[in-house]
Design a protein around this motif. Sequence first.
Motif, mmCIF file in Angstrom:
data_model
loop_
_atom_site.group_PDB
_atom_site.id
_atom_site.type_symbol
_atom_site.label_atom_id
_atom_site.label_comp_id
_atom_site.label_asym_id
_atom_site.label_seq_id
_atom_site.Cartn_x
_atom_site.Cartn_y
_atom_site.Cartn_z
ATOM 1 N N GLY A 156 3.059 10.895 -6.337
ATOM 2 C CA GLY A 156 4.087 11.332 -7.278
ATOM 3 C C GLY A 156 3.502 11.625 -8.648
ATOM 4 O O GLY A 156 3.870 12.613 -9.288
ATOM 5 N N SER A 157 2.578 10.790 -9.089
ATOM 6 C CA SER A 157 1.917 11.023 -10.370
ATOM 7 C C SER A 157 1.091 12.299 -10.340
ATOM 8 O O SER A 157 1.098 13.074 -11.295
ATOM 9 C CB SER A 157 1.009 9.840 -10.720
ATOM 10 O OG SER A 157 1.757 8.668 -10.856
ATOM 11 N N LEU A 158 0.388 12.522 -9.253
ATOM 12 C CA LEU A 158 -0.407 13.751 -9.116
ATOM 13 C C LEU A 158 0.491 14.981 -9.109
ATOM 14 O O LEU A 158 0.194 15.992 -9.768
ATOM 15 C CB LEU A 158 -1.249 13.699 -7.846
ATOM 16 C CG LEU A 158 -2.148 14.898 -7.592
ATOM 17 C CD1 LEU A 158 -3.197 15.009 -8.687
ATOM 18 C CD2 LEU A 158 -2.800 14.777 -6.231
ATOM 19 N N ALA A 159 1.593 14.911 -8.388
ATOM 20 C CA ALA A 159 2.531 16.041 -8.345
ATOM 21 C C ALA A 159 3.114 16.313 -9.727
ATOM 22 O O ALA A 159 3.226 17.475 -10.149
ATOM 23 C CB ALA A 159 3.648 15.757 -7.343
ATOM 24 N N PHE A 160 3.467 15.261 -10.463
ATOM 25 C CA PHE A 160 3.991 15.446 -11.807
ATOM 26 C C PHE A 160 2.946 16.061 -12.721
ATOM 27 O O PHE A 160 3.251 16.950 -13.523
ATOM 28 C CB PHE A 160 4.476 14.116 -12.388
ATOM 29 C CG PHE A 160 4.924 14.236 -13.812
ATOM 30 C CD1 PHE A 160 6.128 14.841 -14.114
ATOM 31 C CD2 PHE A 160 4.126 13.776 -14.847
ATOM 32 C CE1 PHE A 160 6.539 14.974 -15.432
ATOM 33 C CE2 PHE A 160 4.523 13.901 -16.156
ATOM 34 C CZ PHE A 160 5.738 14.513 -16.455
ATOM 35 N N LEU A 161 1.703 15.611 -12.614
ATOM 36 C CA LEU A 161 0.629 16.152 -13.435
ATOM 37 C C LEU A 161 0.428 17.640 -13.175
ATOM 38 O O LEU A 161 0.313 18.438 -14.109
ATOM 39 C CB LEU A 161 -0.664 15.386 -13.165
ATOM 40 C CG LEU A 161 -1.876 15.792 -13.970
ATOM 41 C CD1 LEU A 161 -1.649 15.530 -15.453
ATOM 42 C CD2 LEU A 161 -3.096 15.036 -13.490
ATOM 43 N N VAL A 168 0.825 -1.204 0.000
ATOM 44 C CA VAL A 168 0.000 0.000 0.000
ATOM 45 C C VAL A 168 0.863 1.261 0.000
ATOM 46 O O VAL A 168 0.531 2.244 -0.663
ATOM 47 C CB VAL A 168 -0.956 -0.019 1.212
ATOM 48 C CG1 VAL A 168 -1.741 1.266 1.304
ATOM 49 C CG2 VAL A 168 -1.882 -1.212 1.132
ATOM 50 N N VAL A 169 1.971 1.237 0.709
ATOM 51 C CA VAL A 169 2.838 2.418 0.804
ATOM 52 C C VAL A 169 3.388 2.791 -0.571
ATOM 53 O O VAL A 169 3.400 3.965 -0.948
ATOM 54 C CB VAL A 169 3.992 2.170 1.806
ATOM 55 C CG1 VAL A 169 4.961 3.324 1.820
ATOM 56 C CG2 VAL A 169 3.447 1.904 3.195
ATOM 57 N N ILE A 170 3.803 1.800 -1.336
ATOM 58 C CA ILE A 170 4.348 2.063 -2.669
ATOM 59 C C ILE A 170 3.263 2.622 -3.577
ATOM 60 O O ILE A 170 3.506 3.561 -4.344
ATOM 61 C CB ILE A 170 4.970 0.785 -3.267
ATOM 62 C CG1 ILE A 170 6.193 0.382 -2.448
ATOM 63 C CG2 ILE A 170 5.351 0.987 -4.714
ATOM 64 C CD1 ILE A 170 6.802 -0.943 -2.852
ATOM 65 N N LYS A 171 2.046 2.083 -3.488
ATOM 66 C CA LYS A 171 0.941 2.590 -4.293
ATOM 67 C C LYS A 171 0.656 4.049 -3.961
ATOM 68 O O LYS A 171 0.405 4.861 -4.853
ATOM 69 C CB LYS A 171 -0.316 1.754 -4.065
ATOM 70 C CG LYS A 171 -0.272 0.410 -4.720
ATOM 71 C CD LYS A 171 -1.585 -0.324 -4.494
ATOM 72 C CE LYS A 171 -1.542 -1.712 -5.071
ATOM 73 N NZ LYS A 171 -2.788 -2.445 -4.838
ATOM 74 N N ARG A 172 0.682 4.383 -2.675
ATOM 75 C CA ARG A 172 0.425 5.769 -2.270
ATOM 76 C C ARG A 172 1.510 6.707 -2.782
ATOM 77 O O ARG A 172 1.222 7.797 -3.265
ATOM 78 C CB ARG A 172 0.361 5.875 -0.749
ATOM 79 C CG ARG A 172 -1.008 5.782 -0.243
ATOM 80 C CD ARG A 172 -1.100 6.172 1.211
ATOM 81 N NE ARG A 172 -2.252 5.450 1.725
ATOM 82 C CZ ARG A 172 -2.424 5.086 2.956
ATOM 83 N NH1 ARG A 172 -1.514 5.364 3.847
ATOM 84 N NH2 ARG A 172 -3.493 4.433 3.313
#
Length: 55
Positions: A12-17, A3-7
């Motif tokens: 990270g994806s949201l920040a990049f977006l 779960v930690v890796i998924k979070r």
Amino acid sequence: MPVVIKRVLAWGSLAFLIYFMAFRPEAAAQMFKSIGVALVAMAQGLGDFLTGLMT
């Protein structure tokens, strides 16, 4: 996957977006338009396939 890796990947994806849209808005808009065109083409292909099955 833990779960930690998924979070971490999700945040990270949201920040990049957000970064991509803030500093490269034209490129971000073009990318989203391309994704939309691809989704419409897939839906059209699926519709053509289903129509072909019914006739």
